[in-house]
Enzyme design. Structure first.
Site, short mmCIF file in Angstrom:
data_model
loop_
_atom_site.label_atom_id
_atom_site.label_comp_id
_atom_site.label_asym_id
_atom_site.label_seq_id
_atom_site.Cartn_x
_atom_site.Cartn_y
_atom_site.Cartn_z
N GLY A 1 -29.18 -40.49 -21.77
CA GLY A 1 -27.78 -40.82 -21.98
C GLY A 1 -27.47 -42.15 -21.31
O GLY A 1 -28.37 -42.97 -21.06
N ARG A 2 -26.20 -42.36 -21.00
CA ARG A 2 -25.81 -43.63 -20.38
C ARG A 2 -26.50 -43.85 -19.03
O ARG A 2 -26.94 -44.95 -18.71
CB ARG A 2 -24.29 -43.68 -20.20
CG ARG A 2 -23.51 -43.74 -21.52
CD ARG A 2 -22.03 -43.87 -21.24
NE ARG A 2 -21.25 -43.87 -22.47
CZ ARG A 2 -20.75 -42.80 -23.04
NH1 ARG A 2 -20.99 -41.60 -22.52
NH2 ARG A 2 -20.03 -42.88 -24.16
N ILE A 3 -26.57 -42.78 -18.23
CA ILE A 3 -27.21 -42.91 -16.92
C ILE A 3 -28.70 -43.16 -17.08
O ILE A 3 -29.28 -44.00 -16.39
CB ILE A 3 -26.95 -41.65 -16.06
CG1 ILE A 3 -25.45 -41.51 -15.78
CG2 ILE A 3 -27.72 -41.72 -14.75
CD1 ILE A 3 -25.05 -40.19 -15.16
N SER B 1 -29.23 -34.53 -12.03
CA SER B 1 -28.33 -34.03 -13.10
C SER B 1 -27.62 -32.77 -12.65
O SER B 1 -26.52 -32.84 -12.11
CB SER B 1 -29.12 -33.81 -14.39
OG SER B 1 -30.29 -33.04 -14.15
N ARG B 2 -28.22 -31.60 -12.85
CA ARG B 2 -27.67 -30.33 -12.40
C ARG B 2 -28.79 -29.43 -11.90
O ARG B 2 -29.91 -29.46 -12.42
CB ARG B 2 -26.92 -29.63 -13.55
CG ARG B 2 -25.58 -30.27 -13.90
CD ARG B 2 -24.54 -30.03 -12.81
NE ARG B 2 -23.25 -30.59 -13.15
CZ ARG B 2 -22.84 -31.81 -12.82
NH1 ARG B 2 -23.65 -32.61 -12.15
NH2 ARG B 2 -21.63 -32.23 -13.14
N GLU C 1 -24.58 -24.46 -4.60
CA GLU C 1 -24.04 -25.53 -3.77
C GLU C 1 -22.78 -25.04 -3.06
O GLU C 1 -21.94 -24.41 -3.70
CB GLU C 1 -23.72 -26.77 -4.62
CG GLU C 1 -24.96 -27.37 -5.26
CD GLU C 1 -24.67 -28.65 -6.05
OE1 GLU C 1 -23.50 -29.10 -6.05
OE2 GLU C 1 -25.61 -29.19 -6.67
N HIS D 1 -25.63 -33.75 -3.25
CA HIS D 1 -24.87 -34.03 -4.48
C HIS D 1 -23.99 -35.28 -4.30
O HIS D 1 -22.76 -35.23 -4.41
CB HIS D 1 -24.01 -32.83 -4.86
CG HIS D 1 -23.68 -32.80 -6.33
ND1 HIS D 1 -23.50 -31.65 -7.04
CD2 HIS D 1 -23.48 -33.80 -7.22
CE1 HIS D 1 -23.22 -31.92 -8.30
NE2 HIS D 1 -23.20 -33.24 -8.44
#
Length: 330
Positions: free
Chosen positions: A163-165, A244-245, A274, A293
């Site tokens: 993606g953009r990242i 990411s996650r 988290e 994070h």
């Protein structure tokens, strides 16, 4: 305790303390109530009570905005999430109830890419581990193979999720003369020549890459995408980076792979739970670089995210189209 009242008209609830100027901007448009504990998420019972008579919710990824919360919000028209991801929100239920959900994409792209690449470099060169050794007074004398890590320059980076990242990370990697492979559900042939990258199916990427970086959204399809089988495909000197996650990696499988030297290291910004429990097995390993994070955690970017969330609240409650909607209402 823990809740303060700001000012007038339509009602908004904010689930975390914001910078004073952002609060002041909200107060020009809305009657704002907020949870004022900066480092503690709003208790669920407080959220369920506060949501009952508000028109808008300004929330963070730390809040679970599920069916129970959405149903309790009888007047709720918009949920503005201060994050790109929105897996903390039941978007389907929100849509069914005529509630607009918004997020804060784009403004954090470069900042998150900086962190992801910094995590790669810190893991490769063992920066956290060796800094701790120095500060504890445990560094003796210099020796030829002491604290040796992995090279970054000229190595192969595999990006999962372009993606953009991901595209921003590619530009950083090219500055280190890295070969870049990418995998995404949809192949992006136009980007291959533009960015000088090559597409690879996930298994091949895992086999070939010296660094594997996860930059894809979390979903039921990506849950535990990287597990025991996938980790076994990676090189013994490979490093896994997750910006990411947390749920994308099976953390038990990752612990075993790292503890048994099946892969060389990991750099982690996100986790399945988290905050991470202090007794989490991954935190006991010297070949894990773990940060809390902080992908978007620059002053400029966090302020831009907050401003965009405010823009979305204003637009929707002025009965205009959201700036960055997640769902589209009929």
């Amino acid at each position: 305790m823990g809740v303060k009242i700001l000012t007038s008209t339509r009602k908004i609830y904010v689930t975390r303390k914001l910078p004073e100027d952002i609060e002041a901007r909200l107060a020009k448009h809305f009657d704002v109530r907020s949870w004022d504990e900066e480092d503690k998420p709003v208790p669920r019972e407080t959220l369920l009570e506060e949501i009952k008579d508000v028109d808008g919710l300004f929330c963070m990824i730390t809040e679970t905005i599920d069916e129970e919360v959405l149903q309790a919000g009888k007047r709720l028209k918009v949920v503005a999430n201060m994050a790109v991801g929105h897996n903390n929100i039941d978007v389907e239920t929100a849509t069914a109830n005529g509630i607009t959900v918004t997020n804060t994409p784009d403004v954090l792209t470069e900042t998150t890419a900086d962190l992801a690449f910094a995590l790669l470099m810190a893991s490769a060169r063992r920066l956290v581990e060796t800094s701790d050794t120095l500060q504890k007074g445990e560094w003796g004398a210099w020796s030829p193979m002491q604290f040796t890590g992995q090279d970054v320059f000229g190595q192969t980076l595999g990006i999962v999720g372009l993606g953009r990242i991901g595209e921003a990370v590619v530009k950083r990697a090219k500055g280190f003369d890295m070969d870049v492979l990418y995998y995404s559900r949809t192949r992006k042939k136009d980007k291959e020549s533009e960015l000088d990258i090559a597409y690879a199916e996930l298994d091949r990427l895992l086999e070939k890459a010296d660094f594997v970086m996860l930059l894809l959204p979390y979903s039921s399809e990506s849950h535990h995408l990287i597990g025991q089988r996938e980790l076994a495909l990676m090189k013994e000197n490979a490093i896994l980076i997750n910006a990411s996650r947390g749920g994308i990696i099976d953390e038990d499988a990752l612990y075993q792979a790292l503890a048994n030297d099946e892969i060389w290291g990991a750099g982690l910004d996100v986790y399945e739970q988290e905050p991470v429990p202090t007794d989490h097995p991954l935190l006991t390993l010297s070949n894990v670089t773990a940060v809390p994070h902080i992908g978007s955690a620059s002053v400029k970017t966090r302020r831009a995210m907050a401003d965009l969330a405010v823009d979305n609240l204003i637009q929707v409650l002025d009965e205009k189209e959201a700036v960055t909607p997640v769902n589209l209402l009929k």
